[in-house]
Design an enzyme around this catalytic site. Structure first.
Site, short mmCIF file in Angstrom:
data_model
loop_
_atom_site.label_atom_id
_atom_site.label_comp_id
_atom_site.label_asym_id
_atom_site.label_seq_id
_atom_site.Cartn_x
_atom_site.Cartn_y
_atom_site.Cartn_z
N GLY A 300 39.67 41.91 52.69
CA GLY A 300 38.54 41.28 51.99
C GLY A 300 37.90 42.28 51.06
O GLY A 300 38.55 43.14 50.49
N GLU A 301 36.58 42.15 50.89
CA GLU A 301 35.77 43.03 50.04
C GLU A 301 36.06 42.87 48.55
O GLU A 301 35.40 43.47 47.71
CB GLU A 301 35.97 44.52 50.39
CG GLU A 301 35.69 44.89 51.83
CD GLU A 301 35.96 46.38 52.11
OE1 GLU A 301 36.28 47.13 51.16
OE2 GLU A 301 35.86 46.78 53.29
#
Length: 335
Positions: A300-301
C-alpha cells in the site's frame, strides 16, 4: 481525429509497429486525456490517506490498530518506503489524516481532514453515517483541488489503515455481487487460522446488511474514512483532468466505486501494479484493465504508483523525443 493522430504519431516512430508494447497504449491514453500529441507530466503528486477501522478490533489484521498512527509519524519523518520512492522520482508527497484514532501534534506537516477518530465497527453499525461519508468525500475533493492549483496534472493515491483490506474486500464483494470468500486475502500477512477468522468475521458483516447495492451506500456501510476520501479525491482528479495513478487493492476498490458512479473516470486511470493481495488481479480484470507492474507488492502507501511513475514518464518521453521514420530518414517498409 485526435485518437487517429496519436496512433499515427506512435506508429511512425522509428520502431516496428507495436514494438513498445504497453508503453504505446499508455502514450495514447495520456494523449487522449491531455488532448494533445505532445503530452507532458507536470508536478507529480502522491497523496496518502490514513484512517483507522472499527473492525480492526475484531482481529482481522495481523497488526494492532496503533500501527496506523505510528506509520503516519514514519511518513512524516520521511522513513517509509513511499518516502524513499517519491524522493527517488521527484514526486511531491502529502499525508492526510482522514480519521486516525490519535491526536497528532499541531506542528506536523500533516493535512488534517479527520472526520472522526476511526470508522465504526461494521459488526455493530455502518462504518460511517451518511453525513460522515459525504464529509469524507468532500474532504478528499478539497485536497486534490488544492494540489491542482500547483499545476499538477498527474496524481497517485496511497493509504494507511489497519483493517482496510477487510473493508475493501467487503466493498468489492458488494460492488460486483461476488462471494465474500473470493474477495479476501491475507492482507498484512495473516496465517491460516487468522485468515479463517477474517473470513468468518467478514461473512457475518455481509449478512448484517442485506440489499445494499448503490456504490455510495456500499462505501458508507462497509468502507473506511481513508477509502471514502480517496474516492472523493479520485473524482476531483477526474474533474481537474488529471491522470490518476492507481496503486493496489484498496486504491482499486476506491476507483471501482467511482467508476460505478461515472464510467468515464477509467479513461484517466493508469493501473500501476497488480498486488499480491489475492483479489486484486480479479478486480483489475473486472474493470477491463491491465497493470503496468507485477512485483508481488502488498504494502500500500502508494508504493506501486511511485515505482511505476518512471515508466509513465518513458511513455511521454518517447512521444516527444523519439524520431519518426521521416525525421530520421529511416525506411519503415519491411523488406
Amino acid at each position: 481525429m485526435l485518437a487517429e493522430q496519436l496512433q499515427h504519431t506512435i506508429d511512425f516512430k522509428t520502431k516496428p509497429l507495436g514494438a513498445l508494447g504497453h508503453l504505446e497504449y499508455l502514450a495514447h491514453k495520456i494523449g487522449m486525456v491531455q488532448k494533445t500529441v505532445a503530452p507532458e507530466l507536470l508536478n507529480p503528486h502522491l497523496v496518502v490517506f490514513a484512517a483507522d477501522h472499527g473492525i480492526a478490533t475484531a482481529g482481522v489484521s495481523a497488526y494492532p490498530q496503533e500501527v496506523t498512527y505510528q506509520m503516519v509519524m514514519n511518513f512524516l519523518g520521511g522513513g517509509a518506503a513511499i518516502n524513499v520512492f517519491c524522493r527517488q522520482h521527484h514526486i511531491a508527497i502529502k499525508i492526510v489524516d482522514a480519521g486516525v484514532n490519535f491526536d497528532f501534534p499541531e506542528d506536523l506537516e500533516l493535512i488534517d481532514k479527520k472526520v472522526r477518530k476511526s470508522s465504526r465497527n461494521i459488526l455493530e453499525e455502518p462504518a460511517m453515517t451518511v453525513e460522515e461519508y459525504q464529509q469524507a468525500l468532500e474532504n478528499g475533493r478539497s485536497v486534490v483541488a488544492e494540489i491542482a492549483e500547483t499545476g499538477c496534472n498527474i496524481i497517485g493515491f496511497g493509504e494507511m489503515g489497519i483493517g482496510n483490506t477487510s473493508a475493501s474486500s467487503l466493498m468489492m464483494s458488494q460492488l460486483f455481487d461476488l462471494p465474500i470468500v473470493s474477495c479476501i486475502g491475507r492482507g498484512t500477512g495473516l496465517n491460516d487460522d487468522q485468515l479463517q477468522n477474517k473470513i468468518n468475521i467478514l461473512s457475518a458483516a455481509i449478512e448484517k446488511y442485506p440489499g445494499i447495492s448503490a456504490p455510495d451506500d456500499i462505501a458508507q456501510t462497509f468502507g473506511g474514512l481513508e477509502i471514502a476520501q480517496m474516492i472523493g479525491a479520485m473524482e476531483e482528479a477526474f474533474h481537474q483532468n488529471m491522470l490518476i495513478m492507481v496503486d493496489g487493492f484498496i486504491a482499486t476498490v476506491a476507483v471501482a466505486t467511482a467508476w460505478k458512479k461515472n464510467p468515464e473516470i477509467i479513461n484517466h486511470c493508469i493501473f500501476c501494479h497488480v498486488s499480491d493481495e489475492k483479489a486484486h488481479l480479479q478486480l483489475i480484470g473486472l474493470l477491463g484493465q491491465k497493470a503496468l507492474l507485477n512485483l508481488n507488492l502488498r504494502l500500500g502507501e502508494g508504493t506501486g504508483c511511485a515505482l511505476a511513475y518512471p515508466l509513465i514518464q518513458s511513455a511521454v518521453n518517447f512521444m516527444n523525443e523519439m524520431s519518426s521514420f521521416e525525421d530520421a530518414h529511416v525506411s519503415n517498409k519491411p523488406s
